[in-house]
Scaffold this active site. Structure first.
Site, PDB file in Angstrom:
ATOM      1  N   GLU A   1      -0.075  -0.845   5.776  1.00 42.17           N
ATOM      2  CA  GLU A   1       1.053  -0.334   6.582  1.00 42.17           C
ATOM      3  C   GLU A   1       0.971   1.167   6.787  1.00 42.17           C
ATOM      4  OE1 GLU A   1       4.935   1.080   7.887  1.00 42.17           O
ATOM      5  OE2 GLU A   1       3.887   1.680   6.093  1.00 42.17           O
ATOM      6  N   GLU A   2       0.576   1.883   5.744  1.00 42.12           N
ATOM      7  CA  GLU A   2       0.547   3.350   5.854  1.00 42.12           C
ATOM      8  C   GLU A   2      -0.659   3.828   6.664  1.00 42.12           C
ATOM      9  OE1 GLU A   2       3.122   4.755   5.068  1.00 42.12           O
ATOM     10  OE2 GLU A   2       4.033   3.813   3.307  1.00 42.12           O
TER      11      GLU A   2
ATOM     12  N   HIS B   1     -15.755  37.484  19.801  1.00 44.35           N
ATOM     13  CA  HIS B   1     -15.205  38.665  19.136  1.00 44.35           C
ATOM     14  C   HIS B   1     -14.252  39.339  20.127  1.00 44.35           C
ATOM     15  CE1 HIS B   1     -14.908  42.614  17.461  1.00 44.35           C
ATOM     16  NE2 HIS B   1     -15.802  42.395  16.495  1.00 44.35           N
TER      17      HIS B   1
ATOM     18  N   HIS C   1       6.762   9.296   1.343  1.00 42.84           N
ATOM     19  CA  HIS C   1       5.599  10.034   1.889  1.00 42.84           C
ATOM     20  C   HIS C   1       5.512  11.451   1.332  1.00 42.84           C
ATOM     21  CE1 HIS C   1       5.054   7.361   5.710  1.00 42.84           C
ATOM     22  NE2 HIS C   1       5.465   6.676   4.670  1.00 42.84           N
TER      23      HIS C   1
ATOM     24  N   ASP D   1      12.127  -2.032   4.370  1.00 41.62           N
ATOM     25  CA  ASP D   1      11.141  -0.954   4.318  1.00 41.62           C
ATOM     26  C   ASP D   1      11.691   0.258   5.045  1.00 41.62           C
ATOM     27  OD1 ASP D   1       8.840   0.537   4.039  1.00 41.62           O
ATOM     28  OD2 ASP D   1       7.803  -0.432   5.701  1.00 41.62           O
TER      29      ASP D   1
ATOM     30  N   ASP E   1       0.862  -1.182   0.000  1.00 47.37           N
ATOM     31  CA  ASP E   1       0.000   0.000   0.000  1.00 47.37           C
ATOM     32  C   ASP E   1       0.896   1.230   0.000  1.00 47.37           C
ATOM     33  OD1 ASP E   1       0.810  -0.720   2.657  1.00 47.37           O
ATOM     34  OD2 ASP E   1      -0.504   0.861   3.412  1.00 47.37           O
TER      35      ASP E   1
END
Ligand SMILES: *[C@@H]1O[C@H](CO)[C@@H](O)[C@H](O)[C@H]1NC(C)=O
Ligand SMILES: *[C@@H]1O[C@H](CO)[C@@H](O)[C@H](O)[C@H]1NC(C)=O
Ligand SMILES: *[C@@H]1O[C@H](CO)[C@@H](O)[C@H](O)[C@H]1NC(C)=O
Ligand SMILES: *[C@@H]1O[C@H](CO)[C@@H](O)[C@H](O)[C@H]1NC(C)=O
Ligand SMILES: *[C@@H]1O[C@H](CO)[C@@H](O)[C@H](O)[C@H]1NC(C)=O
Ligand SMILES: [Zn+2]
Length: 489
Positions: free
Chosen positions: A183-184, A244, A461, A212, A118
């Site tokens: 895994e991810e 506010h 990534h 990995d 994956d």
């Protein structure tokens, strides 16, 4: 023509005379374009585990891996690990875990190989220079999501096996494959499966090897530890709705002011974590260990240049690496509920949630750390005398992993590296968290080693993830050499 014929003949004899492993290396060199083509096919499958709309792609990816193992003559079980349930009530199947087996000779060593197919999500709009799902070769690099993490390394294993077979060389080991598709996304379903299979599928494995992760430098590496991770949420609420600042500023105890003070109390400006007791379970650093760090190849100046940083928290290579791998670190990630858009909105947020995490090292325990963090933050908050509501929660916790690199499997890894690269391996750790290494080691009680083939600059990534052709092809040779070496133990 004559000379060419003679040359071919000589070459032929040279190959005949070379060692069986050299023939495997030669075969791998000759077939590298096929390997790149297959990686291209795998990358085209958008197996994003974190994206429920792509679940079918992940499942297809698992089937493709299973088919390839069968093609190599192995047996495969696509193991159902149940469903995934989302906050909105939606339920979808988890991708099956591929459990494969090749060879059952009781006289051979049995090696368990873990990998995942994956990937992290990727879109060209994220800033990729090329389509993330169309493998593109440029300047010796193979760009595409999953090229380095972790489809390339999984293919390298399968191609190494294929090379032995194509040359009619008997595989010197039995192999068991554990390939997952989540895994991810926290390896959902895997821990339970591994525990369930401990007495059956996993029971006769002698060594477990994982490709990995990545080298630290241009020097090949073996990885013997990873840090754990505890992710915390700290929430402060001051009112039932956003206010506010013109109407309410000066009248209320603001949640954001409290939260900033709380976050600021976690770590000082030299990176020292201020939570009392946090170091109590950190394994003391031995002299032998420190010496090991002196030999590791790591260019501090290049590291700084890549990040465009002029000064780091620590001065020497050894201290930088120790604090990256061997000691805990604390990072503040964000504040949910805070105004962060462009412009000048005069809001007092009613509720803000600070997010920070601590990377754990042996022998820190997530539960103990959670109670230390909670007690400390409540103390800091009490000292402020704020009437607001505070909640501290551990979102996610996992322990660190470390193993003894004098173990025999590391010898096999070192020898394989010498054979392919003609150099000594660097023994490294990962600052990040790869929980499966710990899970596999603690469940099976077998030796676990990480044998990376990826480069430090692969951008996993991230945008423009790549694996260099050199890493891919030499990596395939490395895994073949490892198979040859480990068979002798
Ligand atoms: C295992 O090794 C023993 C001793 O060398 C031999 O007798 C036996 O036939 C081998 N078994 C297999 C399955 O090859
Ligand atoms: C798993 O099996 C191994 C033996 O193969 C054993 O040493 C280990 O304790 C078992 N693990 C668990 C969690 O029962
Ligand atoms: C951070 O804390 C450590 C440990 O108390 C201390 O040695 C260091 O000087 C502190 N740094 C700063 C900037 O106060
Ligand atoms: C690693 O194992 C060796 C022998 O196998 C032993 O001498 C050494 O003390 C161990 N190191 C650690 C940190 O456990
Ligand atoms: C593999 O490694 C060797 C030795 O480090 C290097 O010369 C070569 O360029 C690398 N690439 C390939 C594809 O073999
Ligand atoms: Zn990975």
């Amino acid at each position: 023509m004559l000379t060419l014929a003679v040359f071919s003949l000589l070459l032929h004899f040279a190959i005949q005379a070379s060692s069986p492993l050299d023939q495997v290396f030669h075969y791998i060199d000759e077939h590298q374009d096929d390997y790149v083509q297959r990686l291209k096919e795998w990358i085209a499958i958008q197996s994003e585990s974190g994206n429920p709309t792509k679940r079918e792609d992940v499942i297809r990816m698992m089937q493709v891996v299973g088919e390839m193992i069968k093609h190599l003559g192995g047996t495969v079980e696509l193991t159902d690990v149940g469903n995934e349930e989302f906050a909105d009530g939606k339920i979808i199947p988890l991708p099956p875990v591929v459990l494969g087996e090749l060879g059952k000779d009781p006289n051979k060593t049995t090696v368990g190989i873990y990998g995942h197919v994956d990937v992290q999500p990727a879109k060209i709009e994220d800033g990729w220079s090329t389509d993330p799902y169309l493998l593109t070769e440029k300047d010796g690099n193979l760009y595409g999501r999953g090229s380095s993490d972790d489809k390339g390394p999984v293919l390298a294993w399968l191609h190494a096996i294929e090379a032995f077979q194509a040359l009619n060389q008997e595989l010197p080991v039995n192999l068991k494959f554990i390939f997952e598709g989540m895994e991810e996304s926290g390896s959902k379903g895997l821990d339970e499966l591994l525990k369930e299979k401990n007495e059956t599928f996993l029971s006769n494995i002698d060594y477990i090897v994982i490709s990995d992760s990545a080298w630290l430098s241009k020097k090949p590496a073996l990885t013997y530890g990873t840090r754990g991770l505890c992710y915390f949420l700290v929430e402060v609420q001051c009112a039932n709705q956003d206010l506010h600042s013109g109407l309410y500023g000066g009248t209320v105890h603001e949640a954001m002011t409290d939260l900033i003070a709380l976050l600021d109390s976690l770590v000082n400006s030299t990176g020292y974590i201020l939570i009392p007791g946090i170091d109590s379970d950190v394994m003391p650093l031995t002299d032998e260990e420190r010496v090991l760090y002196e030999g590791i190849e790591f260019n501090l100046e290049a590291f700084k240049r890549t990040l465009d940083i002029t000064e780091l928290l620590h001065k020497t290579k050894e201290d930088v690496l120790l604090h990256r791998w061997r000691f805990p670190s604390l990072s503040i990630h964000g504040i949910e509920g805070a105004f962060s858009g462009p412009g000048a909105k005069t809001v007092i947020p009613a509720k803000v949630t600070g997010k920070f995490s601590i990377r754990l090292v042996p022998n820190m325990d997530p539960d103990k750390l959670s109670s230390q963090v909670t007690t400390y933050l409540h103390g800091v908050f009490a000292a402020r005398g704020s009437p607001n509501r505070l909640r501290v929660a551990l979102e996610y916790g996992s322990k660190a992993w470390v193993t003894n690199f004098t173990d025999k499997q590391y010898d096999a890894g070192r020898r394989a590296i010498r054979k392919v690269f003609g150099t000594e391996a660097d023994l490294i750790r990962e600052g990040g968290t790869i929980p499966v290494a710990r899970t596999l080691q603690h469940t099976t009680q077998k030796s676990v080693m990480m044998l990376p083939i990826g480069g430090a600059d692969d951008g996993i990534h991230s945008q423009n993830e790549k694996l260099s052709r050199n890493s891919y092809i030499n990596g395939t040779k490395l895994l073949a050499a490892y198979i040859a070496e480990i068979s002798q133990f």
